[in-house]
Design an enzyme around this catalytic site. Sequence first.
Site, short mmCIF file in Angstrom:
data_model
loop_
_atom_site.label_atom_id
_atom_site.label_comp_id
_atom_site.label_asym_id
_atom_site.label_seq_id
_atom_site.Cartn_x
_atom_site.Cartn_y
_atom_site.Cartn_z
N VAL A 58 35.70 28.32 5.40
CA VAL A 58 35.91 29.25 6.51
C VAL A 58 35.31 28.66 7.77
O VAL A 58 34.14 28.29 7.78
CB VAL A 58 35.26 30.63 6.21
CG1 VAL A 58 35.36 31.55 7.43
CG2 VAL A 58 35.92 31.28 5.00
N ALA A 103 30.59 27.30 10.22
CA ALA A 103 31.54 27.29 9.10
C ALA A 103 30.76 27.42 7.80
O ALA A 103 29.53 27.34 7.79
CB ALA A 103 32.35 26.00 9.10
N LYS A 104 31.46 27.61 6.71
CA LYS A 104 30.81 27.57 5.39
C LYS A 104 31.89 27.33 4.36
O LYS A 104 33.06 27.67 4.58
CB LYS A 104 30.12 28.92 5.11
CG LYS A 104 29.00 28.82 4.11
CD LYS A 104 27.72 28.33 4.75
CE LYS A 104 26.62 28.12 3.74
NZ LYS A 104 25.32 27.88 4.37
N GLY A 105 31.48 26.76 3.23
CA GLY A 105 32.43 26.54 2.13
C GLY A 105 31.81 26.96 0.82
O GLY A 105 30.58 27.09 0.72
#
Length: 415
Positions: A58, A103-105
């Site tokens: 995201v 962001a992050k995953g």
Amino acid sequence: MKVNPFETAKRQVDIVCDIIGVNGGVREILKNPKRELTVNFPVRLDDGSYRVFQGYRVQYNMARGPTKGGIRYHPDVTLDEVRALAAWMTWKCAVVNLPYGGAKGGVICDPKHMSMSELERLTRRYASEISPLIGPEMDIPAPDVYTDSQTMAWIMDTYSMQKGYSVPGVITGKPIALGGSEGRGEATGRGCAYVIREAAPHAGLKVKGSAVAVQGFGNAGSVAAKILHDEQGAKIVAISDSKGGIYTAGGMDPHKVEEYKHKTGSVTGFPGAQPITNEELLASKCDILVPAALENVLTKRNADKVQAKMVAEAANGPTLPEADEILFEKKVTLLPDILANAGGVTVSYFEWAQDIQGFFWTLDEVNQRLERTMVRSYGDVHKEAQARKVHNRTAAYVVAIQKVVDAIQRRGIYP
Ligand code: NAD
């Protein structure tokens, strides 16, 4: 009932937008992730069978620059959790003024029950699936829960193989041999210690001789304890890990505790110290409390038992909103996570800057720049808290979200 973290993240945006008077379209932009990718991909397991895993990336907001944020491997990962973590990365990068969005995953998996070769295949395929979205000028991932420098090395290699040349700047938290930065390993604890030092006079404290309790003795907690002890003369009176805690009114040498934990697997049973529980550590007699383990540990049930004059959040999200209010009323100085643990992402930024220049800094240079960043950022937050008569968490969000709003407004909307 489990709280949806993304609902919490959106509520925080609303609170700050009410304070700074941001409404309409800009508020909507702040409450929505810009870009989200869900990937379902097969991985060959060691027994020869295939299993399909689900992962996410995201990119929450890129108004201030390329997006930045870690990758988490955990069975409980959800898209809403990744959205919330991506929003928080946006504010964390803004509060310390890094030229990044957030962001992050995440991948839904149980790394404790996977072999190294299964983890390598999972990582390489996930990296390949998200590769259209990542890159040094676009989105730069990093480690998070259950991913480490080896995971980052595999991602760097996978991305580089696809390009046909080495691209170290696509990811941070790499081993030094692949373009990692000096000082990255201890950056979170070191940054936290700098913020504590800066805030101490405003809390009526002198760090030298102050009693410090640290919950969690991993990367963030053990480094913070060692720096507060070695460089600032604090007395480390309580330490804990997942197995329990230890207390001595006279203080302990955190290096000796680390050696002991290394040998025995835990801090518990450290010679000469009194055993305490993690719950007792939070309420122990100390001046500075450093939660450096888990989220949601300070609640409305135990916040009024806190004896410390300062709480420095090395962990992400250790304090629930009801506990925040109680601590504020008790006049406890709270150093919020997006500021107190931003040393890690700050040195990640330094790593990226070194990689794209191909020019590397000494440990002293890294630490001096980290110190400047943390001192300036604490000053910004403190000034905002004084001016608006709000607590430091609200002030940190105001500083951060105002910067993102300015960038959105200056850029305008395409087309
Ligand atoms: P880590 O795995 O190195 O250490 C975690 C420590 O917490 C260990 O000592 C573990 O025993 C302890 N722990 C686990 N469960 C516990 C429990 N129930 N009660 C008490 N202690 C418990 O992790 P870390 O990298 O130090 O991260 C700790 C916190 O700091 C997390 O919230 C993380 O998100 C945050 N953080 C870390 C970094 C970083 O660069 N490492 C950056 C920003 C934020």
